[in-house]
Design an enzyme around this catalytic site. Structure first.
Site, PDB file in Angstrom:
ATOM      1  N   SER A   1       0.460  -1.546   0.377  1.00 24.15           N
ATOM      2  CA  SER A   1      -0.013   0.146   0.201  1.00 24.15           C
ATOM      3  C   SER A   1       0.777   1.582   0.039  1.00 24.15           C
ATOM      4  O   SER A   1       1.462   2.027   0.753  1.00 24.15           O
ATOM      5  CB  SER A   1      -0.657   0.268   1.103  1.00 24.15           C
ATOM      6  OG  SER A   1      -1.215   1.273   1.182  1.00 24.15           O
TER       7      SER A   1
ATOM      8  N   HIS B   1      -0.961  -1.245  -3.955  1.00 21.53           N
ATOM      9  CA  HIS B   1      -3.016  -0.965  -3.489  1.00 21.53           C
ATOM     10  C   HIS B   1      -2.263   0.732  -3.076  1.00 21.53           C
ATOM     11  O   HIS B   1      -1.380   1.322  -2.562  1.00 21.53           O
ATOM     12  CB  HIS B   1      -2.501  -1.689  -2.308  1.00 21.53           C
ATOM     13  CG  HIS B   1      -3.865  -1.453  -2.041  1.00 21.53           C
ATOM     14  ND1 HIS B   1      -4.813  -2.376  -2.230  1.00 21.53           N
ATOM     15  CD2 HIS B   1      -4.703  -0.771  -1.123  1.00 21.53           C
ATOM     16  CE1 HIS B   1      -6.059  -2.341  -1.201  1.00 21.53           C
ATOM     17  NE2 HIS B   1      -5.800  -1.016  -0.846  1.00 21.53           N
TER      18      HIS B   1
ATOM     19  N   ASP C   1      -4.552   3.784  -2.181  1.00 22.40           N
ATOM     20  CA  ASP C   1      -5.856   3.729  -1.429  1.00 22.40           C
ATOM     21  C   ASP C   1      -6.045   5.394  -0.495  1.00 22.40           C
ATOM     22  O   ASP C   1      -5.741   5.884  -1.167  1.00 22.40           O
ATOM     23  CB  ASP C   1      -5.710   3.796   0.008  1.00 22.40           C
ATOM     24  CG  ASP C   1      -5.307   2.471   0.732  1.00 22.40           C
ATOM     25  OD1 ASP C   1      -6.254   1.672   0.431  1.00 22.40           O
ATOM     26  OD2 ASP C   1      -3.716   2.502   1.393  1.00 22.40           O
TER      27      ASP C   1
ATOM     28  N   MET D   1      -9.283   8.338  -0.318  1.00 28.35           N
ATOM     29  CA  MET D   1      -9.721   8.563   0.247  1.00 28.35           C
ATOM     30  C   MET D   1     -10.586   9.880   0.532  1.00 28.35           C
ATOM     31  O   MET D   1      -9.420  10.999   0.213  1.00 28.35           O
ATOM     32  CB  MET D   1      -8.961   8.472   2.195  1.00 28.35           C
ATOM     33  CG  MET D   1      -8.344   7.005   1.993  1.00 28.35           C
ATOM     34  SD  MET D   1      -8.123   7.073   3.901  1.00 28.35           S
ATOM     35  CE  MET D   1      -6.899   5.000   3.545  1.00 28.35           C
TER      36      MET D   1
ATOM     37  N   HIS E   1      -8.755   1.307  -4.199  1.00 30.89           N
ATOM     38  CA  HIS E   1      -8.824   0.877  -3.383  1.00 30.89           C
ATOM     39  C   HIS E   1     -10.070   2.167  -2.203  1.00 30.89           C
ATOM     40  O   HIS E   1      -8.912   2.409  -2.052  1.00 30.89           O
ATOM     41  CB  HIS E   1      -8.907   0.037  -2.022  1.00 30.89           C
ATOM     42  CG  HIS E   1      -9.085  -0.108  -0.661  1.00 30.89           C
ATOM     43  ND1 HIS E   1      -8.959  -0.140   0.643  1.00 30.89           N
ATOM     44  CD2 HIS E   1     -10.437   0.337  -0.343  1.00 30.89           C
ATOM     45  CE1 HIS E   1      -9.707  -0.027   1.585  1.00 30.89           C
ATOM     46  NE2 HIS E   1     -10.687  -0.221   0.861  1.00 30.89           N
TER      47      HIS E   1
ATOM     48  N   MET F   1     -12.269   4.149  -0.795  1.00 33.70           N
ATOM     49  CA  MET F   1     -12.823   4.618   0.742  1.00 33.70           C
ATOM     50  C   MET F   1     -13.009   6.101   0.318  1.00 33.70           C
ATOM     51  O   MET F   1     -13.132   6.916   0.850  1.00 33.70           O
ATOM     52  CB  MET F   1     -11.784   4.781   1.641  1.00 33.70           C
ATOM     53  CG  MET F   1     -11.288   3.181   1.836  1.00 33.70           C
ATOM     54  SD  MET F   1      -9.649   3.127   2.669  1.00 33.70           S
ATOM     55  CE  MET F   1      -8.845   3.428   1.449  1.00 33.70           C
TER      56      MET F   1
ATOM     57  N   MET G   1     -11.611  -6.197   4.993  1.00 34.53           N
ATOM     58  CA  MET G   1     -11.274  -4.869   5.844  1.00 34.53           C
ATOM     59  C   MET G   1     -10.370  -5.319   6.661  1.00 34.53           C
ATOM     60  O   MET G   1     -11.641  -6.146   7.907  1.00 34.53           O
ATOM     61  CB  MET G   1     -11.481  -3.474   5.932  1.00 34.53           C
ATOM     62  CG  MET G   1     -11.689  -3.262   4.380  1.00 34.53           C
ATOM     63  SD  MET G   1     -10.391  -2.522   4.077  1.00 34.53           S
ATOM     64  CE  MET G   1      -9.273  -1.391   5.164  1.00 34.53           C
TER      65      MET G   1
ATOM     66  N   GLY H   1      -9.635   4.139   6.915  1.00 38.25           N
ATOM     67  CA  GLY H   1      -9.231   5.398   6.758  1.00 38.25           C
ATOM     68  C   GLY H   1      -7.908   5.050   7.710  1.00 38.25           C
ATOM     69  O   GLY H   1      -7.600   6.544   6.948  1.00 38.25           O
TER      70      GLY H   1
ATOM     71  N   ASP I   1      -6.685  -5.940   4.262  1.00 41.06           N
ATOM     72  CA  ASP I   1      -6.334  -5.197   3.922  1.00 41.06           C
ATOM     73  C   ASP I   1      -6.398  -4.220   5.469  1.00 41.06           C
ATOM     74  O   ASP I   1      -7.301  -4.051   6.516  1.00 41.06           O
ATOM     75  CB  ASP I   1      -6.999  -4.238   3.186  1.00 41.06           C
ATOM     76  CG  ASP I   1      -6.198  -2.304   3.059  1.00 41.06           C
ATOM     77  OD1 ASP I   1      -5.272  -2.897   3.708  1.00 41.06           O
ATOM     78  OD2 ASP I   1      -7.209  -2.286   2.100  1.00 41.06           O
TER      79      ASP I   1
ATOM     80  N   GLY J   1       1.390  -2.107   4.181  1.00 47.40           N
ATOM     81  CA  GLY J   1       1.635  -1.091   4.313  1.00 47.40           C
ATOM     82  C   GLY J   1       2.678  -1.174   4.877  1.00 47.40           C
ATOM     83  O   GLY J   1       3.688  -0.552   4.331  1.00 47.40           O
TER      84      GLY J   1
HETATM   85  O1  LIG Z   1      -6.926   0.466   3.030  1.00 51.25           O
HETATM   86  C1  LIG Z   1      -6.653   0.848   3.238  1.00 51.25           C
HETATM   87  C2  LIG Z   1      -6.126   1.897   5.196  1.00 51.25           C
HETATM   88  O2  LIG Z   1      -7.807   2.047   5.042  1.00 51.25           O
HETATM   89  C3  LIG Z   1      -4.745   0.089   3.957  1.00 51.25           C
HETATM   90  O3  LIG Z   1      -4.818   0.032   1.918  1.00 51.25           O
HETATM   91  C4  LIG Z   1      -3.775   0.758   4.506  1.00 51.25           C
HETATM   92  O4  LIG Z   1      -3.020   1.405   3.876  1.00 51.25           O
HETATM   93  C5  LIG Z   1      -2.717  -0.454   5.238  1.00 51.25           C
HETATM   94  O5  LIG Z   1      -2.026   0.097   5.734  1.00 51.25           O
HETATM   95  P1  LIG Z   1      -1.596  -1.196   7.041  1.00 51.25           P
HETATM   96  O6  LIG Z   1      -2.483  -1.202   8.045  1.00 51.25           O
HETATM   97  O7  LIG Z   1      -0.609  -2.518   6.215  1.00 51.25           O
HETATM   98  O8  LIG Z   1      -0.325  -0.448   7.689  1.00 51.25           O
HETATM   99 FE   LIG Z   2      -6.162   0.024   1.439  1.00 52.30          FE
END
Ligand SMILES: O=C(CO)[C@@H](O)[C@H](O)COP(=O)(O)O
Ligand SMILES: [Fe+2]
Length: 232
Positions: A8, A31, A33, A35, A64, A66, A135, A140, A173, A195
């Site tokens: 991520s 990945h 994200d 938001m 992804h 959100m 999830m 977030g 995730d 991530g």
């Molecule tokens: O979608 C999300 C958070 O909402 C993820 O994709 C995070 O970015 C994952 O990060 P880590 O929890 O692996 O640090």
């Molecule tokens: Fe994500």
């Protein structure tokens, strides 16, 4: 079932996104994200950045979303170059129509469930999807602790996929790391977003291969050598 790793970019250095994307080029997916500060209390990036990222890396993008109103926005992420687009079922007005539109535009269609959203009401929708995202944190933010209480939902989702004989991928995730990936793999997940475990490591590429090795060890299944086939 080929195991795949999707680092991520949320945990990367946003001032060097192109280099950070290149740093994980052995991964299956990147990945991304998205938001909007409405569906989740955080704001990240949108279509122009995804378009630019796509030009900076050969790794297919796993977007992804959100965001509110994915019915309106998701198709634009396919046009921006995403190989897979995930929308949240909690936000979609017409998830079947949206999944069909994403597929028709040439990307993999994926649907995400927040931790409090059960899988069971969506059993009949599974054939419309290429991937289901469970999830394992509240969406977030990166760097949150893995929610162990999601393991039964991962298992139940795997059972439904197998019961219907579907090719559907099962992604997890949130909080996925060397300490948690084996539990996810044993429960039946096959696509792992990470991530902080990747971008927080000294060597992100090495972190990707270590995570892949742990998932393989937990299931006895081989991972892909990288850059999974993006076709359906
Ligand atoms: O979608 C999300 C958070 O909402 C993820 O994709 C995070 O970015 C994952 O990060 P880590 O929890 O692996 O640090
Ligand atoms: Fe994500």
């Amino acid at each position: 079932m080929a195991l795949q790793i999707s680092p991520s970019i949320l945990s990367a250095d946003f001032s060097r996104l192109a280099d950070e994307a290149k740093a994980v080029e052995g991964a299956d997916w990147l990945h991304v994200d998205v938001m909007d500060n409405h569906f989740v209390p955080n704001l990240t990036l949108g279509v122009p950045v995804v378009e630019a990222l796509g030009k900076a890396t050969d790794t297919p993008m796993d977007c992804h979303l959100m965001i509110e109103d994915p019915d309106r926005w998701a198709p634009q992420y396919v046009e921006a170059g995403a190989g897979s687009v995930t929308f949240h079922v909690e936000a979609a007005a017409a998830p079947v129509r949206l999944a069909r539109e994403i597929r028709a535009k040439g990307a993999r269609a994926s649907m995400a469930l927040k931790p409090a959203t059960p899988i069971e009401p969506y059993e009949d929708l599974l054939p419309e999807l290429d991937m289901l995202l469970v999830m394992t944190v509240e969406p977030g933010f990166g760097g949150q602790a893995f929610l162990d209480i999601m393991l039964p939902k991962i298992r139940r989702t795997r059972q439904l996929i197998d019961k219907h004989g579907l090719e559907l991928w099962l992604q997890v995730d949130g909080g996925v790391s060397a300490a948690t990936i084996e539990r996810c793999a044993e429960a039946g997940a096959d696509v792992f977003v990470a991530g902080s475990a990747v971008y927080g490591a000294q060597d992100p590429a090495k972190a990707v291969s270590e995570l892949r090795g742990l998932a393989e060890k937990a299931t006895g299944a081989p991972g892909t050598p990288g850059h999974a086939a993006t076709g359906r």
